[in-house]
Enzyme design. Structure first.
Site, PDB file in Angstrom:
ATOM      1  N   CYS A 168       0.861  -1.618   1.276  1.00  0.00           N
ATOM      2  CA  CYS A 168       1.871  -1.422   0.130  1.00  0.00           C
ATOM      3  C   CYS A 168       2.994  -1.251   0.396  1.00  0.00           C
ATOM      4  O   CYS A 168       3.079  -1.995   1.258  1.00  0.00           O
ATOM      5  CB  CYS A 168       0.955  -0.182  -0.476  1.00  0.00           C
ATOM      6  SG  CYS A 168       1.098   1.554   0.658  1.00  0.00           S
ATOM      7  N   ASN A 172       3.936   2.400   3.063  1.00  0.00           N
ATOM      8  CA  ASN A 172       2.780   2.856   3.904  1.00  0.00           C
ATOM      9  C   ASN A 172       2.534   4.385   4.310  1.00  0.00           C
ATOM     10  O   ASN A 172       2.833   4.108   4.826  1.00  0.00           O
ATOM     11  CB  ASN A 172       3.074   2.172   4.964  1.00  0.00           C
ATOM     12  CG  ASN A 172       1.556   2.290   6.083  1.00  0.00           C
ATOM     13  OD1 ASN A 172       1.753   2.618   7.165  1.00  0.00           O
ATOM     14  ND2 ASN A 172       0.844   2.453   5.643  1.00  0.00           N
ATOM     15  N   CYS A 211       1.864   5.909   0.829  1.00  0.00           N
ATOM     16  CA  CYS A 211       0.965   6.513   0.268  1.00  0.00           C
ATOM     17  C   CYS A 211      -0.904   5.564  -0.523  1.00  0.00           C
ATOM     18  O   CYS A 211      -1.552   5.995  -0.117  1.00  0.00           O
ATOM     19  CB  CYS A 211       1.216   6.314  -1.665  1.00  0.00           C
ATOM     20  SG  CYS A 211       3.231   7.295  -1.816  1.00  0.00           S
ATOM     21  N   ARG A 212      -0.403   4.223  -0.693  1.00  0.00           N
ATOM     22  CA  ARG A 212      -1.667   3.970  -1.010  1.00  0.00           C
ATOM     23  C   ARG A 212      -2.329   3.365   0.070  1.00  0.00           C
ATOM     24  O   ARG A 212      -3.906   3.844   0.316  1.00  0.00           O
ATOM     25  CB  ARG A 212      -1.621   2.425  -1.763  1.00  0.00           C
ATOM     26  CG  ARG A 212      -0.991   3.190  -3.821  1.00  0.00           C
ATOM     27  CD  ARG A 212      -0.624   1.795  -4.713  1.00  0.00           C
ATOM     28  NE  ARG A 212       0.506   1.287  -3.730  1.00  0.00           N
ATOM     29  CZ  ARG A 212       1.239   0.540  -3.813  1.00  0.00           C
ATOM     30  NH1 ARG A 212       0.814  -0.311  -5.624  1.00  0.00           N
ATOM     31  NH2 ARG A 212       2.620   0.270  -3.591  1.00  0.00           N
ATOM     32  N   SER A 213      -1.709   2.164   0.802  1.00  0.00           N
ATOM     33  CA  SER A 213      -2.382   1.372   1.390  1.00  0.00           C
ATOM     34  C   SER A 213      -2.695   2.939   2.857  1.00  0.00           C
ATOM     35  O   SER A 213      -3.779   2.736   3.828  1.00  0.00           O
ATOM     36  CB  SER A 213      -1.473   0.760   2.568  1.00  0.00           C
ATOM     37  OG  SER A 213      -0.604   1.681   3.121  1.00  0.00           O
ATOM     38  N   ASP A 259       1.143   2.320  -8.570  1.00  0.00           N
ATOM     39  CA  ASP A 259       1.806   3.198  -7.214  1.00  0.00           C
ATOM     40  C   ASP A 259       2.342   4.330  -7.582  1.00  0.00           C
ATOM     41  O   ASP A 259       2.755   4.987  -8.540  1.00  0.00           O
ATOM     42  CB  ASP A 259       3.205   2.908  -6.709  1.00  0.00           C
ATOM     43  CG  ASP A 259       4.148   3.138  -5.344  1.00  0.00           C
ATOM     44  OD1 ASP A 259       3.457   3.799  -5.144  1.00  0.00           O
ATOM     45  OD2 ASP A 259       4.739   2.572  -5.038  1.00  0.00           O
TER      46      ASP A 259
END
Length: 158
Positions: free
Chosen positions: A10, A13, A15-17, A126
């Protein structure tokens, strides 16, 4: 048999990934597929190198029995394109950036995560500027995508 190496990417690095990394590891463990996979995460930007995941991602994972608190942010490196079999961008912007960074012949490893995992050509949004409910929605989206991904890998292994 050599494990399949997967990298979630993301923007920062945090939140999402890292949440995707934690979710996939936990699901693979439950299904007995952990030895067949190596999973990591990274960001296209350098803002959060060495930082833990966002506390809201940590809390969302924890609510579902997953601990991602020890993960640390890192930026995508040139060797990632050599070391990973598939590199999943969380959104189209990440995919474009990754393809631009990819050395010659490596851009085909870069895929939009939900498109590859479940055939839904959709970004993983995001949640950084959102509240805890967006992180729960993120968890649910990643759980569904990672479950679909494991079905694909399970079918390939059988």
């Amino acid at each position: 048999m050599k494990p399949v190496r997967l990298l979630f990417v993301c923007l920062g690095n945090i939140c999402r990934s890292p949440l995707a990394e934690g979710v996939l590891r936990a699901l693979a463990e439950k299904k007995g597929l952990a030895p067949a996979l190596e999973v990591d995460s990274a960001g296209t930007g350098a803002w959060h190198i060495g930082d833990p995941p966002d506390r809201r991602s940590i809390e969302a994972a924890r609510r579902h029995g997953i601990d991602i608190s020890e993960l640390r942010g890192r930026q995508v490196r040139p060797e990632d394109f050599r070391n990973f079999d598939l590199i999943f961008g969380m959104d189209e912007n990440n995919v474009r950036t990754l393809k631009r960074l990819a050395p010659e012949g490596a851009a085909e490893k870069v895929r939009l995560f939900l498109d590859y995992a479940s055939g839904r050509s959709e970004d993983v949004p995001d949640p950084y500027y959102e509240g805890p409910e967006a992180f729960e929605a993120l968890y649910q989206m990643l759980d569904a995508g990672c479950s679909s991904l494991l079905v694909r890998f399970g079918e390939r292994a059988s």
